[in-house]
Design a protein around this motif. Sequence first.
Motif, PDB file in Angstrom:
ATOM      1  N   ARG A   1       0.845  -1.194   0.000  1.00  0.00           N
ATOM      2  CA  ARG A   1       0.000   0.000   0.000  1.00  0.00           C
ATOM      3  C   ARG A   1       0.882   1.247   0.000  1.00  0.00           C
ATOM      4  O   ARG A   1       1.919   1.285   0.672  1.00  0.00           O
ATOM      5  CB  ARG A   1      -0.909   0.009   1.218  1.00  0.00           C
ATOM      6  CG  ARG A   1      -1.978  -1.042   1.132  1.00  0.00           C
ATOM      7  CD  ARG A   1      -3.071  -0.900   2.161  1.00  0.00           C
ATOM      8  NE  ARG A   1      -2.860   0.087   3.192  1.00  0.00           N
ATOM      9  CZ  ARG A   1      -3.022  -0.127   4.480  1.00  0.00           C
ATOM     10  NH1 ARG A   1      -3.379  -1.319   4.907  1.00  0.00           N
ATOM     11  NH2 ARG A   1      -2.835   0.830   5.358  1.00  0.00           N
ATOM     12  N   PRO A   2       0.477   2.299  -0.737  1.00  0.00           N
ATOM     13  CA  PRO A   2       1.287   3.510  -0.816  1.00  0.00           C
ATOM     14  C   PRO A   2       1.520   4.171   0.541  1.00  0.00           C
ATOM     15  O   PRO A   2       2.577   4.759   0.766  1.00  0.00           O
ATOM     16  CB  PRO A   2       0.471   4.434  -1.729  1.00  0.00           C
ATOM     17  CG  PRO A   2      -0.403   3.536  -2.506  1.00  0.00           C
ATOM     18  CD  PRO A   2      -0.671   2.349  -1.646  1.00  0.00           C
TER      19      PRO A   2
ATOM     20  N   LEU B   1       4.769   2.945   2.406  1.00  0.00           N
ATOM     21  CA  LEU B   1       6.088   3.108   1.800  1.00  0.00           C
ATOM     22  C   LEU B   1       6.718   4.432   2.219  1.00  0.00           C
ATOM     23  O   LEU B   1       6.028   5.410   2.489  1.00  0.00           O
ATOM     24  CB  LEU B   1       5.972   3.070   0.275  1.00  0.00           C
ATOM     25  CG  LEU B   1       5.455   1.762  -0.318  1.00  0.00           C
ATOM     26  CD1 LEU B   1       5.278   1.894  -1.815  1.00  0.00           C
ATOM     27  CD2 LEU B   1       6.382   0.617   0.003  1.00  0.00           C
TER      28      LEU B   1
ATOM     29  N   LEU C   1       8.675   5.441  -2.621  1.00  0.00           N
ATOM     30  CA  LEU C   1       7.676   5.987  -3.545  1.00  0.00           C
ATOM     31  C   LEU C   1       8.352   6.650  -4.736  1.00  0.00           C
ATOM     32  O   LEU C   1       7.904   6.502  -5.884  1.00  0.00           O
ATOM     33  CB  LEU C   1       6.790   6.999  -2.824  1.00  0.00           C
ATOM     34  CG  LEU C   1       5.784   6.429  -1.840  1.00  0.00           C
ATOM     35  CD1 LEU C   1       5.189   7.539  -0.995  1.00  0.00           C
ATOM     36  CD2 LEU C   1       4.699   5.664  -2.551  1.00  0.00           C
TER      37      LEU C   1
ATOM     38  N   PRO D   1      -2.070   5.524  -7.509  1.00  0.00           N
ATOM     39  CA  PRO D   1      -2.079   5.792  -6.063  1.00  0.00           C
ATOM     40  C   PRO D   1      -0.694   6.117  -5.500  1.00  0.00           C
ATOM     41  O   PRO D   1      -0.573   6.916  -4.571  1.00  0.00           O
ATOM     42  CB  PRO D   1      -2.609   4.494  -5.445  1.00  0.00           C
ATOM     43  CG  PRO D   1      -3.221   3.736  -6.545  1.00  0.00           C
ATOM     44  CD  PRO D   1      -2.605   4.213  -7.808  1.00  0.00           C
ATOM     45  N   TYR D   2       0.342   5.544  -6.086  1.00  0.00           N
ATOM     46  CA  TYR D   2       1.708   5.825  -5.637  1.00  0.00           C
ATOM     47  C   TYR D   2       2.116   7.244  -6.009  1.00  0.00           C
ATOM     48  O   TYR D   2       2.778   7.924  -5.241  1.00  0.00           O
ATOM     49  CB  TYR D   2       2.681   4.799  -6.221  1.00  0.00           C
ATOM     50  CG  TYR D   2       2.386   3.402  -5.764  1.00  0.00           C
ATOM     51  CD1 TYR D   2       2.840   2.939  -4.543  1.00  0.00           C
ATOM     52  CD2 TYR D   2       1.613   2.548  -6.543  1.00  0.00           C
ATOM     53  CE1 TYR D   2       2.559   1.654  -4.110  1.00  0.00           C
ATOM     54  CE2 TYR D   2       1.317   1.270  -6.120  1.00  0.00           C
ATOM     55  CZ  TYR D   2       1.793   0.828  -4.901  1.00  0.00           C
ATOM     56  OH  TYR D   2       1.499  -0.430  -4.461  1.00  0.00           O
ATOM     57  N   GLU D   3       1.714   7.697  -7.215  1.00  0.00           N
ATOM     58  CA  GLU D   3       2.002   9.070  -7.622  1.00  0.00           C
ATOM     59  C   GLU D   3       1.264  10.071  -6.744  1.00  0.00           C
ATOM     60  O   GLU D   3       1.829  11.093  -6.350  1.00  0.00           O
ATOM     61  CB  GLU D   3       1.602   9.289  -9.083  1.00  0.00           C
ATOM     62  CG  GLU D   3       2.536   8.699 -10.077  1.00  0.00           C
ATOM     63  CD  GLU D   3       2.107   8.979 -11.500  1.00  0.00           C
ATOM     64  OE1 GLU D   3       2.999   9.137 -12.342  1.00  0.00           O
ATOM     65  OE2 GLU D   3       0.892   9.030 -11.782  1.00  0.00           O
TER      66      GLU D   3
ATOM     67  N   ARG E   1       0.302   9.689  -3.644  1.00  0.00           N
ATOM     68  CA  ARG E   1       0.948   9.716  -2.329  1.00  0.00           C
ATOM     69  C   ARG E   1       2.292  10.445  -2.388  1.00  0.00           C
ATOM     70  O   ARG E   1       2.622  11.243  -1.516  1.00  0.00           O
ATOM     71  CB  ARG E   1       1.130   8.274  -1.830  1.00  0.00           C
ATOM     72  CG  ARG E   1       1.872   8.145  -0.544  1.00  0.00           C
ATOM     73  CD  ARG E   1       1.038   8.558   0.626  1.00  0.00           C
ATOM     74  NE  ARG E   1       1.799   8.315   1.841  1.00  0.00           N
ATOM     75  CZ  ARG E   1       1.664   9.001   2.937  1.00  0.00           C
ATOM     76  NH1 ARG E   1       0.755   9.938   3.011  1.00  0.00           N
ATOM     77  NH2 ARG E   1       2.403   8.750   3.982  1.00  0.00           N
ATOM     78  N   TYR E   2       3.073  10.184  -3.429  1.00  0.00           N
ATOM     79  CA  TYR E   2       4.396  10.798  -3.573  1.00  0.00           C
ATOM     80  C   TYR E   2       4.283  12.319  -3.713  1.00  0.00           C
ATOM     81  O   TYR E   2       4.923  13.071  -2.986  1.00  0.00           O
ATOM     82  CB  TYR E   2       5.115  10.197  -4.788  1.00  0.00           C
ATOM     83  CG  TYR E   2       6.467  10.792  -5.076  1.00  0.00           C
ATOM     84  CD1 TYR E   2       7.548  10.509  -4.256  1.00  0.00           C
ATOM     85  CD2 TYR E   2       6.669  11.624  -6.160  1.00  0.00           C
ATOM     86  CE1 TYR E   2       8.802  11.053  -4.513  1.00  0.00           C
ATOM     87  CE2 TYR E   2       7.903  12.167  -6.426  1.00  0.00           C
ATOM     88  CZ  TYR E   2       8.970  11.874  -5.591  1.00  0.00           C
ATOM     89  OH  TYR E   2      10.203  12.416  -5.856  1.00  0.00           O
TER      90      TYR E   2
END
Length: 133
Positions: A37-38, A41, A46, A63-65, A67-68
């Motif tokens: 899950r983002p 991390l 990320l 979702p990773y973008e 969060r980042y």
Amino acid sequence: MTFDPEQGELVRTVAFATRTMPHYSEDPGLMLLIDRRPGLLSFNELGRIVDYFSAEDNPKLIPYEVRYYGLLADTLGPLIILAIAIPFAVSGVRVSPAVGVSKSIGFFFLYYILNSMAVMLGARATSSRCGRR
């Protein structure tokens, strides 16, 4: 493992402790990160995921973008809140201090709601990125 392409059956297996495949360029550690899950991390993890998978336009990347880039934007969040709230907190001589404080609190909640909506829309991929596909 080697499979027979016509029948799809396993032909042979070769046991090994470690094996280097020179023509594979994937990083196994990075492949394991994409299934987490983002929120779990670190910022650096990320960043690695976003850098590696951005060229592929992978739908799992969104979702990773979010969060980042959310973490990057969150560093400026307190400065934005201060820039909005301080002028309203410092009021004139004839105005009650409670008016300035209540305006500051109101603007803080407005900022929080807009930020939450932006994160939610970004996680659902309703940003300008969808138009590029």
